[in-house]
Motif scaffolding. Structure first.
Motif, PDB file in Angstrom:
ATOM      1  N   TYR A   1       0.845  -1.193   0.000  1.00 51.66           N
ATOM      2  CA  TYR A   1       0.000   0.000   0.000  1.00 51.66           C
ATOM      3  C   TYR A   1       0.880   1.243   0.000  1.00 51.66           C
ATOM      4  CZ  TYR A   1      -4.107  -2.758   1.445  1.00 51.66           C
ATOM      5  OH  TYR A   1      -5.144  -3.642   1.511  1.00 51.66           O
ATOM      6  N   GLU A   2       0.582   2.181  -0.903  1.00 52.89           N
ATOM      7  CA  GLU A   2       1.202   3.503  -0.853  1.00 52.89           C
ATOM      8  C   GLU A   2       0.351   4.442  -0.004  1.00 52.89           C
ATOM      9  OE1 GLU A   2       3.909   4.342  -4.783  1.00 52.89           O
ATOM     10  OE2 GLU A   2       2.029   5.397  -4.573  1.00 52.89           O
ATOM     11  N   THR A   3      -0.929   4.251  -0.081  1.00 52.74           N
ATOM     12  CA  THR A   3      -1.889   5.007   0.724  1.00 52.74           C
ATOM     13  C   THR A   3      -2.910   3.996   1.245  1.00 52.74           C
ATOM     14  OG1 THR A   3      -3.535   5.428  -1.002  1.00 52.74           O
ATOM     15  CG2 THR A   3      -1.643   6.956  -0.895  1.00 52.74           C
ATOM     16  N   PRO A   4      -3.777   4.404   2.146  1.00 54.78           N
ATOM     17  CA  PRO A   4      -4.767   3.450   2.650  1.00 54.78           C
ATOM     18  C   PRO A   4      -5.695   2.881   1.575  1.00 54.78           C
ATOM     19  CG  PRO A   4      -4.595   5.305   4.147  1.00 54.78           C
ATOM     20  CD  PRO A   4      -3.782   5.660   2.931  1.00 54.78           C
ATOM     21  N   THR A   5      -5.808   3.548   0.418  1.00 53.28           N
ATOM     22  CA  THR A   5      -6.722   3.066  -0.621  1.00 53.28           C
ATOM     23  C   THR A   5      -6.044   2.721  -1.945  1.00 53.28           C
ATOM     24  OG1 THR A   5      -7.184   5.345  -1.338  1.00 53.28           O
ATOM     25  CG2 THR A   5      -8.651   4.404   0.343  1.00 53.28           C
ATOM     26  N   SER A   6      -4.716   2.793  -2.002  1.00 51.62           N
ATOM     27  CA  SER A   6      -3.993   2.525  -3.254  1.00 51.62           C
ATOM     28  C   SER A   6      -2.861   1.551  -2.991  1.00 51.62           C
ATOM     29  CB  SER A   6      -3.415   3.829  -3.820  1.00 51.62           C
ATOM     30  OG  SER A   6      -4.434   4.774  -4.027  1.00 51.62           O
ATOM     31  N   TYR A   7      -2.891   0.409  -3.699  1.00 50.11           N
ATOM     32  CA  TYR A   7      -1.867  -0.601  -3.462  1.00 50.11           C
ATOM     33  C   TYR A   7      -1.630  -1.458  -4.701  1.00 50.11           C
ATOM     34  CZ  TYR A   7      -5.909  -3.710  -2.605  1.00 50.11           C
ATOM     35  OH  TYR A   7      -7.075  -4.413  -2.718  1.00 50.11           O
ATOM     36  N   ALA A   8      -0.479  -2.121  -4.693  1.00 52.38           N
ATOM     37  CA  ALA A   8      -0.126  -3.095  -5.726  1.00 52.38           C
ATOM     38  C   ALA A   8      -0.191  -4.477  -5.103  1.00 52.38           C
ATOM     39  CB  ALA A   8       1.281  -2.823  -6.252  1.00 52.38           C
ATOM     40  N   THR A   9      -0.593  -5.449  -5.906  1.00 57.12           N
ATOM     41  CA  THR A   9      -0.688  -6.842  -5.456  1.00 57.12           C
ATOM     42  C   THR A   9       0.199  -7.701  -6.341  1.00 57.12           C
ATOM     43  OG1 THR A   9      -2.987  -6.525  -4.765  1.00 57.12           O
ATOM     44  CG2 THR A   9      -2.268  -8.793  -5.103  1.00 57.12           C
ATOM     45  N   LEU A  10       0.850  -8.683  -5.735  1.00 56.05           N
ATOM     46  CA  LEU A  10       1.657  -9.649  -6.476  1.00 56.05           C
ATOM     47  C   LEU A  10       1.354 -11.033  -5.928  1.00 56.05           C
ATOM     48  CD1 LEU A  10       3.803 -10.076  -8.634  1.00 56.05           C
ATOM     49  CD2 LEU A  10       5.547  -9.603  -6.916  1.00 56.05           C
ATOM     50  N   LYS A  11       1.018 -11.967  -6.820  1.00 56.79           N
ATOM     51  CA  LYS A  11       0.670 -13.330  -6.426  1.00 56.79           C
ATOM     52  C   LYS A  11       1.690 -14.306  -6.982  1.00 56.79           C
ATOM     53  CE  LYS A  11      -4.188 -12.230  -6.211  1.00 56.79           C
ATOM     54  NZ  LYS A  11      -5.515 -12.779  -6.208  1.00 56.79           N
ATOM     55  N   ARG A  12       1.801 -15.440  -6.298  1.00 55.90           N
ATOM     56  CA  ARG A  12       2.770 -16.472  -6.678  1.00 55.90           C
ATOM     57  C   ARG A  12       2.684 -16.813  -8.160  1.00 55.90           C
ATOM     58  NH1 ARG A  12       6.305 -19.775  -5.929  1.00 55.90           N
ATOM     59  NH2 ARG A  12       6.703 -19.059  -3.849  1.00 55.90           N
ATOM     60  N   GLU A  13       1.496 -17.068  -8.664  1.00 51.99           N
ATOM     61  CA  GLU A  13       1.367 -17.505 -10.055  1.00 51.99           C
ATOM     62  C   GLU A  13       1.849 -16.454 -11.040  1.00 51.99           C
ATOM     63  OE1 GLU A  13      -2.978 -16.610  -8.678  1.00 51.99           O
ATOM     64  OE2 GLU A  13      -1.189 -17.503  -7.807  1.00 51.99           O
ATOM     65  N   TRP A  14       1.821 -15.191 -10.642  1.00 51.70           N
ATOM     66  CA  TRP A  14       2.294 -14.133 -11.523  1.00 51.70           C
ATOM     67  C   TRP A  14       3.822 -14.058 -11.555  1.00 51.70           C
ATOM     68  CZ3 TRP A  14      -1.349  -9.929  -9.136  1.00 51.70           C
ATOM     69  CH2 TRP A  14      -2.681 -10.279  -9.399  1.00 51.70           C
ATOM     70  N   MET A  15       4.464 -14.579 -10.520  1.00 49.75           N
ATOM     71  CA  MET A  15       5.932 -14.561 -10.466  1.00 49.75           C
ATOM     72  C   MET A  15       6.540 -15.756 -11.200  1.00 49.75           C
ATOM     73  SD  MET A  15       7.290 -11.908  -9.128  1.00 49.75           S
ATOM     74  CE  MET A  15       8.931 -12.376  -8.589  1.00 49.75           C
ATOM     75  N   GLU A  16       5.726 -16.759 -11.481  1.00 44.85           N
ATOM     76  CA  GLU A  16       6.230 -17.919 -12.206  1.00 44.85           C
ATOM     77  C   GLU A  16       6.280 -17.593 -13.686  1.00 44.85           C
ATOM     78  OE1 GLU A  16       3.595 -21.038 -10.949  1.00 44.85           O
ATOM     79  OE2 GLU A  16       4.427 -21.043  -8.917  1.00 44.85           O
TER      80      GLU A  16
END
Length: 158
Positions: free
Chosen positions: A141-156
């Motif tokens: 999260y950069e702010t309480p309402t804005s964030y980036a998500t990264l999941k295992r399957e995306w790193m493969e």
């Protein structure tokens, strides 16, 4: 609801046996949240983030694995140590453009770097390798309402 004081504190090897501590053989994920403060600015971006500014970042770490003989996948204290040593020590109260590899310090770039740091360290802990522990998901999260998500399957590799 009727609240009651326990009549007796359960004792290991008397009321519960050691072989009963591990209830299952399923993969389970545990999650812990952390914050750190840092400043940055973005290159080649026409908006207010082109100027130096700061955030209180929130990092949510989810790690899965199989439980050990006492029913623990990954100790929450160990996740805290991973965060403190691999992320907080390098990024907290720092100028991110100076301490991260050459990149635009977007949440999208930062979260991949954070994954790489945590994953490399997790792979070096033998007890967690025995339990096949792995990062499943990160949220930055950069702010309480804005964030980036990264999941295992995306790193493969796709």
């Amino acid at each position: 609801m009727d609240f009651q004081i326990p009549k007796k504190v359960e004792r290991i090897d008397e009321d519960i046996q050691r072989h009963e501590l591990k209830y299952h053989n399923k993969r389970v994920a545990v999650t812990k949240e952390f914050t750190f403060d840092a400043a940055h600015h973005l290159h080649c971006y026409e908006g207010k983030c082109k100027s130096m500014h700061g955030h209180t970042y929130k990092l949510v770490i989810t790690i899965s694995g199989y439980v050990n003989d006492i029913g623990i996948t990954v100790d929450f204290g160990d996740i805290k140590t991973l965060f403190k040593e691999e992320i907080d020590a390098k990024l907290d109260h720092r100028y991110l453009n100076e301490v991260l590899p050459n990149m635009n310090t977007t949440a999208e770039n930062m979260i991949v770097w954070i994954w790489e740091q945590l994953d490399q360290r997790l792979q070096q802990i033998p007890e967690y390798q025995d339990r096949k522990a792995r990062i499943e998901e990160l949220k930055l999260y950069e702010t309480p309402t804005s964030y980036a998500t990264l999941k295992r399957e995306w790193m493969e590799d796709e």
